[in-house]
Scaffold this motif. Structure first.
Motif, short mmCIF file in Angstrom:
data_model
loop_
_atom_site.label_atom_id
_atom_site.label_comp_id
_atom_site.label_asym_id
_atom_site.label_seq_id
_atom_site.Cartn_x
_atom_site.Cartn_y
_atom_site.Cartn_z
N GLY A 195 92.35 18.11 -11.60
CA GLY A 195 91.96 16.45 -11.66
C GLY A 195 93.35 15.25 -11.64
N SER A 196 93.65 15.79 -12.20
CA SER A 196 95.08 14.56 -12.20
C SER A 196 95.56 13.94 -10.61
CB SER A 196 96.51 15.18 -12.59
OG SER A 196 95.65 15.60 -14.18
N ASP A 197 95.63 14.71 -9.87
CA ASP A 197 96.48 15.34 -8.37
C ASP A 197 95.24 14.35 -7.85
OD1 ASP A 197 97.48 15.16 -6.00
OD2 ASP A 197 97.63 17.10 -6.15
N GLY A 252 91.58 10.56 -16.50
CA GLY A 252 93.21 9.70 -16.32
C GLY A 252 93.75 10.49 -18.32
N THR A 253 94.65 12.00 -17.95
CA THR A 253 95.28 12.58 -18.97
C THR A 253 96.29 11.60 -19.84
OG1 THR A 253 96.78 13.87 -17.77
CG2 THR A 253 94.67 14.55 -18.67
N SER A 254 96.45 11.59 -21.12
CA SER A 254 97.25 10.52 -21.82
C SER A 254 98.25 10.68 -20.35
CB SER A 254 97.47 11.08 -22.96
OG SER A 254 96.33 10.97 -23.61
N GLU A 255 99.14 11.87 -20.23
CA GLU A 255 100.12 11.95 -19.75
C GLU A 255 100.11 10.71 -17.67
OE1 GLU A 255 98.60 15.05 -20.41
OE2 GLU A 255 100.24 15.35 -21.96
N VAL A 256 99.17 11.55 -17.51
CA VAL A 256 99.07 10.39 -16.41
C VAL A 256 99.38 9.21 -16.98
CG1 VAL A 256 97.34 9.60 -14.71
CG2 VAL A 256 97.60 12.30 -15.20
C1 LIG Z 1 84.04 17.12 -20.39
C2 LIG Z 1 84.27 17.09 -19.44
C3 LIG Z 1 83.41 16.34 -17.89
C4 LIG Z 1 84.26 15.46 -16.97
N1 LIG Z 1 83.68 14.98 -15.72
C5 LIG Z 1 84.55 14.39 -15.55
C6 LIG Z 1 83.71 14.00 -14.50
O1 LIG Z 1 82.29 13.30 -14.42
N2 LIG Z 1 83.91 13.37 -12.34
C7 LIG Z 1 84.93 13.84 -12.01
O2 LIG Z 1 85.53 14.00 -11.27
N3 LIG Z 1 85.68 14.51 -13.56
C8 LIG Z 1 85.26 14.95 -15.16
N4 LIG Z 1 85.98 15.58 -15.60
C9 LIG Z 1 87.75 16.30 -15.25
C10 LIG Z 1 88.44 14.94 -15.88
O3 LIG Z 1 88.88 14.20 -15.14
C11 LIG Z 1 90.04 16.20 -15.60
O4 LIG Z 1 89.83 17.62 -16.71
C12 LIG Z 1 90.94 15.62 -16.06
O5 LIG Z 1 91.18 14.16 -14.85
C13 LIG Z 1 92.50 16.67 -16.26
O6 LIG Z 1 92.17 17.47 -14.70
P1 LIG Z 1 92.62 18.91 -14.71
O7 LIG Z 1 91.36 18.98 -16.11
O8 LIG Z 1 92.22 19.40 -13.24
O9 LIG Z 1 93.98 19.24 -15.44
P2 LIG Z 1 95.21 18.69 -14.42
O10 LIG Z 1 94.93 17.69 -13.48
O11 LIG Z 1 95.04 20.64 -14.25
O12 LIG Z 1 96.16 18.89 -15.28
C14 LIG Z 1 97.37 20.00 -16.45
C15 LIG Z 1 97.40 19.51 -17.63
O13 LIG Z 1 98.88 19.55 -16.49
C16 LIG Z 1 98.83 17.76 -17.31
N5 LIG Z 1 99.99 17.06 -15.89
C17 LIG Z 1 98.80 17.28 -14.52
N6 LIG Z 1 100.35 16.42 -14.10
C18 LIG Z 1 100.82 16.08 -14.08
C19 LIG Z 1 102.00 14.45 -13.81
N7 LIG Z 1 102.08 14.28 -12.76
N8 LIG Z 1 103.25 14.50 -14.41
C20 LIG Z 1 103.13 15.53 -16.08
N9 LIG Z 1 101.73 15.84 -16.72
C21 LIG Z 1 100.90 16.05 -15.73
C22 LIG Z 1 98.53 16.59 -17.68
O14 LIG Z 1 98.17 15.93 -18.58
C23 LIG Z 1 97.69 18.05 -18.71
O15 LIG Z 1 97.80 18.08 -19.91
C24 LIG Z 1 85.42 16.21 -16.70
C25 LIG Z 1 86.29 16.68 -17.36
C26 LIG Z 1 85.32 17.57 -18.81
C27 LIG Z 1 86.63 18.54 -19.57
#
Ligand SMILES: Cc1cc2nc3c(=O)[nH]c(=O)nc-3n(C[C@H](O)[C@H](O)[C@H](O)COP(=O)(O)OP(=O)(O)OC[C@H]3O[C@@H](n4cnc5c(N)ncnc54)[C@H](O)[C@@H]3O)c2cc1C
Length: 374
Positions: free
Chosen positions: A121-123, A353-357
């Motif tokens: 999701g972050s990328d 956007g996670t706290s890291e993002v």
């Molecule tokens: C209950 C729930 C509802 C949601 N609803 C929606 C929605 O309505 N629509 C939607 O599109 N998405 C939704 N999401 C998705 C959410 O936005 C993503 O979970 C979030 O963006 C993180 O993506 P990921 O879980 O794939 O983690 P990843 O992107 O795979 O990241 C994994 C870890 O790596 C870290 N990381 C990633 N990239 C970097 C970097 N460049 N530098 C440092 N650290 C990094 C992250 O901070 C995280 O700790 C939802 C998620 C949940 C759990």
């Protein structure tokens, strides 16, 4: 500088608080959490009583804060039916707004935003769902993950790849307004989430789904920018979720300590007082950052750095408060509504956007500003 809200917002906050105290009973919150069921009727009442009004952003922010304060799962569920509509509002055509937004705003239909994919999701630039131009329509194939309202929304703003990436990976992405009733769209509800179990979350499978050309939002290839603009708005509202949750935990913790300290001197000890003070200080700091980010945004001068600070700080304040509350309340916390707050708080650090993002954005903005000064 004035730290007070105008009277209109103060009395609106009172109205929302009274609603939440009346409607968000612990029994109801526990039921929807346990059954992992979306509170449809409650959402209808929130819309009917105009507690969330997309045309009034300050009221919406205050409503999110107050409702999440009383219960995060119900609060987020009741305020999320409009999720994603800003993309349409800012970049959609008049026809699209008329056809879709009117129904969403009066509660007849529900929206969502589908960006995240199983690959991450972050990328955002790395998404793989693709759309082929077939002349009068696009043919879309791919999958989406963790989509809020995915199994119950009528319409979704969906980010897709419409052309191969060139030297910039975020080029070639576009946003579509997708109707979930179309052939080729399938949603599977996800169960067993850590928190916000009353919200509906789904994975989506898109197979040869035909999207009419008129459902392209804005210009082809500009989708990444539209989604980033959206995040700069939605992050302020997530900050309000974090703020509300942290405040709700503080309310419960202070009440618990006051009640217990009459019977057990132990609850007057310094460590407990320090925990309360640390939570309260973070709540106040989160409040100031959230309102500052909102103030810039609602005056159409968004500051992405302040927005990311507010989002990261307020969500971390909620998680911090939830952990300290467990230390303060012990067994009571583990077996009371605080247990649900503990699980619900975490999501605010992850979505939009996670706290890291957020930290990456803050650093990028700091460096850009300094480089610009030279
Ligand atoms: C209950 C729930 C509802 C949601 N609803 C929606 C929605 O309505 N629509 C939607 O599109 N998405 C939704 N999401 C998705 C959410 O936005 C993503 O979970 C979030 O963006 C993180 O993506 P990921 O879980 O794939 O983690 P990843 O992107 O795979 O990241 C994994 C870890 O790596 C870290 N990381 C990633 N990239 C970097 C970097 N460049 N530098 C440092 N650290 C990094 C992250 O901070 C995280 O700790 C939802 C998620 C949940 C759990």
């Amino acid at each position: 500088m004035d730290f007070e809200f105008p009277e209109e917002i103060v009395s609106f906050r009172e109205k929302v608080r009274e609603f939440a105290e009346r409607e968000f009973t612990p029994e109801l919150a526990r039921k929807f959490d346990r059954e992992e069921k979306y509170p449809d009727e409650l959402k209808d009442r929130v819309i009917r009583e105009k507690l969330v009004d997309p045309s009034d952003p300050w009221k919406t922010l205050v409503a999110i804060e107050e409702l999440c304060r009383h219960d995060p799962g119900l609060g987020i569920s009741a305020t999320v039916p409009f999720f994603g509509e800003e993309v349409l509002l800012l970049f959609g055509s008049d026809e699209q707004k008329k056809k879709y937004l009117e129904k969403v705003n009066n509660g007849e239909a529900m929206m969502g935003l589908a960006v995240t994919e199983p690959g991450g999701g972050s990328d955002v630039a790395g998404i793989k769902t693709n759309a082929k131009d077939m002349g009068d329509h696009y043919l879309v194939n791919g999958s989406k993950m963790f989509i809020t309202n995915g199994g119950i929304a009528d319409y979704l703003v969906m980010l897709v790849r419409t052309s191969e990436p060139d030297e910039k990976r975020h080029h070639g992405l576009s946003t579509f307004l997708v109707e979930t009733g179309w052939e080729g769209f399938k949603a599977n509800k996800l169960v067993g989430k850590l928190g916000v179990r009353a919200t509906n979350t789904a994975e989506l499978q898109i197979t040869n789904m035909k999207v009419p050309k008129e459902n392209l939002i804005g210009e082809e290839g500009k989708g990444f920018y539209y989604i980033m603009t959206f995040f700069n708005i939605s992050r302020v509202f997530v900050a309000a979720q974090g703020l509300g949750i942290a405040q709700g935990i503080l309310d419960r913790s202070v009440r618990f300590v006051n009640e217990m300290s009459h019977e057990d001197e132990g609850y007057n000890r310094e460590q407990i007082q320090f925990h309360l003070a640390d939570i309260a200080t973070r709540v106040e700091a989160a409040r100031n950052l959230t309102y500052k980010a909102a103030s810039f945004l609602f005056q159409f001068k968004p500051d992405p750095m302040i927005t990311s600070m507010a989002k990261a700080y307020a969500s971390e304040a909620a998680v911090f408060a939830s952990e300290k509350a467990m230390e303060i309340t012990g067994l009571f916390g583990l077996t009371s509504d605080l247990e649900r707050y503990f699980r619900d708080a975490k999501i605010t650090e992850i979505w939009e956007g996670t706290s890291e993002v957020e930290r990456l954005i803050i650093s990028r903005m700091l460096r850009k500003a300094q480089a610009g000064e030279q």
